[in-house]
Every structure is written in structure tokens, then in C-alpha cells.
Design an enzyme around this catalytic site. Structure first.
Site, PDB file in Angstrom:
ATOM      1  N   MET A   5       0.824  -1.207   0.000  1.00 33.28           N
ATOM      2  CA  MET A   5       0.000   0.000   0.000  1.00 33.28           C
ATOM      3  C   MET A   5       0.863   1.263   0.000  1.00 33.28           C
ATOM      4  O   MET A   5       0.584   2.215  -0.727  1.00 33.28           O
ATOM      5  CB  MET A   5      -0.938   0.027   1.218  1.00 33.28           C
ATOM      6  CG  MET A   5      -1.913  -1.123   1.279  1.00 33.28           C
ATOM      7  SD  MET A   5      -2.896  -1.315  -0.224  1.00 33.28           S
ATOM      8  CE  MET A   5      -4.038   0.029  -0.077  1.00 33.28           C
TER       9      MET A   5
ATOM     10  N   SER B  88      -7.439  -1.231   7.195  1.00 32.35           N
ATOM     11  CA  SER B  88      -8.722  -1.843   6.876  1.00 32.35           C
ATOM     12  C   SER B  88      -9.315  -2.467   8.124  1.00 32.35           C
ATOM     13  O   SER B  88     -10.380  -3.066   8.083  1.00 32.35           O
ATOM     14  CB  SER B  88      -8.535  -2.899   5.785  1.00 32.35           C
ATOM     15  OG  SER B  88      -7.654  -3.902   6.227  1.00 32.35           O
TER      16      SER B  88
ATOM     17  N   HIS C 233      -8.707   4.639   3.883  1.00 35.07           N
ATOM     18  CA  HIS C 233      -8.585   3.245   3.451  1.00 35.07           C
ATOM     19  C   HIS C 233      -8.492   3.202   1.929  1.00 35.07           C
ATOM     20  O   HIS C 233      -9.500   3.210   1.231  1.00 35.07           O
ATOM     21  CB  HIS C 233      -9.786   2.434   3.978  1.00 35.07           C
ATOM     22  CG  HIS C 233      -9.710   0.979   3.653  1.00 35.07           C
ATOM     23  ND1 HIS C 233     -10.821   0.164   3.628  1.00 35.07           N
ATOM     24  CD2 HIS C 233      -8.664   0.192   3.345  1.00 35.07           C
ATOM     25  CE1 HIS C 233     -10.438  -1.064   3.310  1.00 35.07           C
ATOM     26  NE2 HIS C 233      -9.150  -1.078   3.137  1.00 35.07           N
TER      27      HIS C 233
END
Lengths: 295, 103
Positions: free
Chosen positions: A18, A124, A145
Site C-alpha cells: 500500500m 482496513s 482506506h
């Protein structure tokens, strides 16, 4: 709505999947990025990942990249030194989803970042309200998120913690607009909207094949053909990783103490067998010729 | 009947043979690599592996890395177009162009 200033230098903490995707999106849209992780090895790997993903973007969408790959990559500053986050105007944290790790990271952020720097929590699973308790001025902490792969997903779940104020939501929305994305604001409850609904759907789809109601490809075809989904729940699970699905279900189960989140025994069995989806070459479907056929 | 030369007369004999031999080897290596991911026996060298649905576009990056590492070529920004990687023929031709450019 008052005019927001442009955030130019953005800190990204954690250079995993991410963090890399986020750093790439930020750099590609002209931001200077300070990307922090623990070791030079992780950062070196991150540099290579971002470079390859920029090249993939070029390959997938010819003409989309306005600058050479190397110029975009040059805007990402890789460092193991948290102190360098002192020049960031906005920080987004993407470290491992473990409370002890988050706690240590927020100790650094609280000390180094100015009291008005907005802190986005890319999670998350973990409560935004709980994270915000780790810093002064918890009203500047907001859940962001992002979806994977970050550069390709235009929508982001923005999570309002108990203390998050409107100004912080506005700043986060501005930040997202700067990278061509949009946020949808939701409240702070475990799993938010995305994981709470998706994980239950995936889990029930696993129960369906466990009970012999249908095979994986039939379940997915029903979702694609009947509901217009781009991918069915089991294809999606293979993409996310079955271990991640199982971990998320366990977190939801523990958070709500509700039986409906109990993981399907077949899911546990596949994870125990190392069938984790695309990343291991086999999940509900095979991804190489050596793998046996699908369930 | 026109005279059709059976081999190039501009290149020295040995060089021409070496080059086409190298290309044949490249072709074999590429087919072997693709064979790890799908049954390649049924497709010809000119067929588009993406439009046939054997692989998705994410696989194209694996091909890029495979070509760079195996054949020691640098795939530049301008080379990153699907046409260079869509079939065994197009990858072989791409390698030939890259290798001739570096000679």
C-alpha cells in the site's frame, strides 16, 4: 467550503504494497514524497516495486505517463529516518496492521510532525478513534482506506474517528483530489463498509462451495453475469490473498463477537495448505499449468 | 522466372547464420518461458497471447522482466507498448531490434 492550500510534500510511512502504491500515486501527480521504512533493504525493494509499477502503468495505458519513469521516481525520497517527516505537510501511515507496531509509529509522528499536520491512517481493520488517542490533537487523525492497487482505484474510504473534525475531512478530501481520487466518508466501526460487507460475502461464498452448492467458477460467474460485478467473490479472494481474508474475518469476529463472521472451515484449510491465491500460484483457481484444476 | 536469392548477399555467411541461430534460440527460450504459465503447444508464434485470453495485462510486466533478465536488454519507456510483447514473433522481433541497436 473554504479554499484549501495544496499539500506539496507528503510523508508516507511504511513501504509495503500500500505504501508503495500510494508513494507512486503521489509522485506521479507531482508531489514530493518522504517514504519511511525500517531498513535500507525494504526501501530498495520499494524503489524497484514503484519503478516496475510505473512501467506497468505506461504499458497498460499508453500515453498516460507525461514524464519519464525516472523523473517520477526522483520525487520519492527513501529514508529510514523518521525525523525527515518533519518537512511533510500531510502524513499517511501504512504500517503493518498490528497495534504494537502502530503504537510505536504514532509515538514518532506525535513527536516529529507539527500539531496541525493531518495524519491519515491507511487501515482496513484498526479503529481510527483508538489510533487518534496516540497523538496530541486527535481531531487531525482520519482513516484513509486506500484500495489495492492504489494507482488504479479512484475511490477511498475516509473514516471519521470519534474526534475527527470537519476541517480534517476537508483536508483529506483535498489531498485525495490532488491525486485524482475521491473519498467517501463513513463512520468508525470495525471493517468500516468495505471489509465488513466484502469479507462476509467472500466467507459465505466459501461456505457455498464447501457445502457443494456450486463450484467456484459457477459462483463467480453468477456474480459477474447476474449482478454485473467485474469479478466474483472467489476471484476477488484469490487476488486479495486467502490469508488476508482469514485474518480480516478473525478481526471482525473478535471485534463484534458475532458468529456471522466465523471463518469457513474450508478457508482455514486452504490457508493451512498454503493455497493463498494468486501470490502462491493457487487459491480457488490455479494460476500456473502445474497446479491442479479449480474447486 | 525471376531469380530469387536464397540468402542475403549483404551479410557475411557466418554472421547471417549466427544471427538467425540466435533468433531461433530466443524463440525457443520465449516459448519455454510461456509454457510455464499455459499450454503453449496449441498456439502459433504469431498469435496474440493477450487477446486469446491466456494471460492478462499484468503478465506483460513479467514478460518485460523476463526479457530484460534473460537476454540482457534494457526495455526503455518508449519500448513499453503491448505490441512488443503480444506474441512470440513480436518478442523475437523486439529482441532483434534491441540487439542490432547495441551492435
Amino acid at each position: 467550503m473554504s479554499a484549501q492550500k495544496r499539500f506539496q510534500t507528503v510523508g508516507v510511512v511504511g513501504a509495503g504494497v500500500m505504501g508503495c502504491g500510494l508513494a507512486q500515486s503521489l509522485a506521479a501527480s507531482g508531489h514530493d514524497v518522504v517514504l519511511v521504512d525500517l531498513t535500507p533493504e525494504v526501501l530498495e525493494q520499494a524503489g524497484e516495486t514503484i519503478r516496475q509499477n510505473l512501467r506497468y502503468g505506461r504499458l497498460r495505458a499508453p500515453g498516460s505517463a507525461k514524464e519519464p519513469t525516472q523523473a517520477v521516481l526522483g520525487r520519492v525520497h527513501f529514508t529510514t529516518d523518521y525525523e525527515e517527516l518533519g518537512r511533510a505537510e500531510f502524513v499517511i501511515e501504512n504500517v503493518t496492521e498490528r497495534w504494537d507496531i502502530k503504537k510505536e509509529v504514532y509515538g514518532h509522528l506525535n513527536r516529529i510532525c507539527g500539531p496541525d499536520v493531518i495524519i491519515g491512517v491507511n487501515t482496513s481493520a484498526i479503529s481510527i478513534t483508538k489510533v487518534s488517542s496516540l497523538v496530541q490533537k486527535p481531531e487531525r487523525v482520519i482513516g484513509m482506506h486506500f484500495m489495492n492497487p492504489v494507482p488504479m482505484k479512484p475511490l477511498v474510504e475516509l473514516i471519521r474517528g470519534y474526534y475527527t473534525n470537519d476541517s480534517t475531512i476537508e483536508s483529506a478530501s483535498t489531498m485525495l483530489a490532488q491525486i485524482g481520487k475521491e473519498g467517501i466518508v463513513v463512520e468508525d466501526m470495525p471493517g468500516f463498509v468495505t471489509n465488513r460487507v466484502l469479507m462476509l460475502t467472500v466467507n459465505e461464498a466459501v461456505f457455498v462451495i464447501q457445502d457443494g452448492v456450486a463450484e467456484a467458477k459457477e459462483v463467480d460467474r453468477i456474480f459477474r453475469g447476474c449482478f454485473g460485478h467485474t469479478m466474483g467473490p472467489l476471484e476477488t479472494a484469490d487476488l486479495i490473498g486467502l490469508d488476508t481474508i482469514l485474518d480480516s474475518l478473525v478481526v471482525l469476529y473478535e471485534s463484534y463477537n458475532d458468529d456471522k463472521y466465523r471463518p469457513a472451515p474450508l478457508l482455514k484449510k486452504l490457508v493451512a495448505a498454503g493455497l493463498l491465491g494468486r501470490k502462491s500460484g493457487h487459491g480457488f483457481y490455479p494460476y500456473s499449468v502445474d497446479s491442479p484444476s479449480s474447486f | 522466372m525471376d531469380f530469387i536469392p536464397t540468402r542475403s548477399i549483404r551479410l557475411p555467411h557466418s554472421e547471417s547464420n549466427t544471427s538467425s541461430k540466435a533468433m531461433r534460440e530466443h524463440r525457443t527460450t520465449i516459448r519455454e518461458f510461456l509454457g510455464q504459465y499455459f499450454h503453449i503447444g496449441g498456439i502459433s508464434d504469431s498469435e496474440d497471447i493477450f487477446s486469446l485470453g491466456f494471460v492478462d495485462s499484468m503478465f506483460a510486466m513479467q514478460l518485460v522482466l523476463f526479457l530484460e533478465r534473460t537476454f540482457d536488454v534494457q526495455v526503455e519507456d518508449d519500448d513499453l507498448v503491448m505490441d512488443n510483447f503480444k506474441s512470440v514473433d513480436s518478442m523475437t522481433a523486439f529482441l532483434a531490434r534491441k540487439e542490432s541497436a547495441t551492435v
